[in-house]
Design a protein around this motif. Structure first.
Motif, PDB file in Angstrom:
ATOM      1  N   SER A 137       0.840  -1.205   0.000  1.00 40.85           N
ATOM      2  CA  SER A 137       0.000   0.000   0.000  1.00 40.85           C
ATOM      3  C   SER A 137       0.868   1.245   0.000  1.00 40.85           C
ATOM      4  O   SER A 137       2.059   1.218   0.363  1.00 40.85           O
ATOM      5  N   ASN A 179       1.376  -1.439  -4.464  1.00 39.65           N
ATOM      6  CA  ASN A 179       1.117  -0.318  -3.557  1.00 39.65           C
ATOM      7  C   ASN A 179      -0.141   0.452  -3.954  1.00 39.65           C
ATOM      8  O   ASN A 179      -0.057   1.522  -4.573  1.00 39.65           O
ATOM      9  N   THR A 183      -8.319   1.677  -0.373  1.00 45.60           N
ATOM     10  CA  THR A 183      -9.147   0.723  -1.107  1.00 45.60           C
ATOM     11  C   THR A 183     -10.397   0.394  -0.295  1.00 45.60           C
ATOM     12  O   THR A 183     -10.323   0.197   0.924  1.00 45.60           O
TER      13      THR A 183
END
Length: 233
Positions: A137, A179, A183
Motif C-alpha cells: 500500500s 502499492n 481501497t
C-alpha cells in the motif's frame, strides 16, 4: 496469451477483499490457488478443482510451515506467493497506544511477510524460478498522522521486500511490491471515510493479475496507484 495457466499461487488472506478478488480472477485464468486464511476459507463458499484452503495465522511460524507443506502436497509446489494478509488499527494518539496493538500489526504486516517469504524461497530456490508479490500500500511510502504504527509496519514490509528483491534476482526469482492507495475493503470497518473516492478491490486484483501475466523475463519491481478522485482536493 495467458502465462497463468496451471501456475500455483499461494495467497494469504484470500477469503475476502483484495485476496478474494484476486483468487477469483486467477482461477478464471486457469491458475491453481491455495488460500491461507486465519478465519473463513474461500473453499467454504466456492467449490473449484483448482482451489484449496488452509486455516492458519501468518504470524505463527508453525502454521506457515504447515501451510506451505499442504500446498506442495495438494498441487506439487509453489510458483507464486502473494502476501496479501494485513491488519490496520488507528493509533491517533501514540501516547495511549497499547503495546499489543503495535505487536498485532507487526506480527501480520512484517513478521507474517517474513515467514511466508522464507518458506516460499525454500521451494523456489531449487526451481530457480518463482515470483513473490506483497500488497504493501501507499502507506509504505507516505505517512498518516492517524495511523503511524500501521505506516511503520508497511515501511518495514517495503524494506524487507526491497532487500529480498536484490537477493532473489540472482536466483531467478522475481519480487514485486503492489502499492494501492486507499481501497474500499473491510479494512475500514464502520469508519466514516469517503469510500466513493477509494479504489475497488477488483481494481487492485486486476493490477496483480497484470503483473503475474507478464513473461518470465519481465520484472516489475513496484506499482503505485490511486483513485484519481482521492488525489483531487
Amino acid at each position: 496469451m495467458s502465462y497463468l495457466a496451471n501456475k500455483i499461487v499461494f495467497i494469504t488472506g484470500a477469503s475476502s477483499g483484495i485476496g478474494k478478488a484476486t483468487a477469483l480472477m486467477l482461477l478464471e485464468a486457469g491458475a491453481k490457488v491455495f488460500d491461507f486464511s486465519r478465519t473463513h476459507q474461500l473453499a467454504d463458499e466456492l467449490s473449484h478443482p483448482n482451489l484449496r484452503s488452509f486455516k492458519g495465522n501468518v504470524g505463527n511460524e508453525t502454521d506457515v510451515i504447515a501451510g506451505f507443506a499442504a500446498c506442495v502436497e495438494a498441487f506439487g509446489g509453489v510458483d507464486v506467493l502473494l502476501n496479501n494478509a494485513g491488519i490496520g488499527v488507528l493509533t491517533t494518539d501514540l501516547s495511549s497506544t497499547e503495546l499489543d496493538t503495535f505487536e498485532q500489526m507487526f506480527d501480520v504486516n512484517v513478521k507474517g511477510v517474513f515467514l511466508c517469504n522464507r518458506e516460499a524461497l525454500k521451494i523456489m530456490k531449487p526451481q530457480k524460478a518463482g515470483h513473490i508479490l506483497t500488497v504493501i500500500s501507499m502507506a509504505g511510502q507516505r505517512t498518516n498522522p492517524n495511523a503511524p504504527v500501521y505506516c511503520a509496519s508497511k515501511f518495514g514490509a517495503r524494506g524487507l521486500s526491497s532487500g529480498l528483491a536484490d537477493q532473489a534476482i540472482k536466483l531467478g526469482i522475481k519480487v514485486t511490491d503492489i502499492n494501492p492507495g486507499p481501497t474500499d475493503s473491510n479494512y475500514w470497518g464502520d469508519r466514516q471515510v469517503p469510500r466513493e473516492k477509494f479504489l475497488k478491490v477488483e481494481d487492485v486484483a486486476r493490477v496483480i493479475v497484470f503483473v503475474l501475466n507478464q513473461p518470465d523475463y519481465v520484472l516489475i519491481r513496484e506499482i503505485n496507484f490511486d483513485n484519481m478522485k482521492f488525489l483531487i482536493p
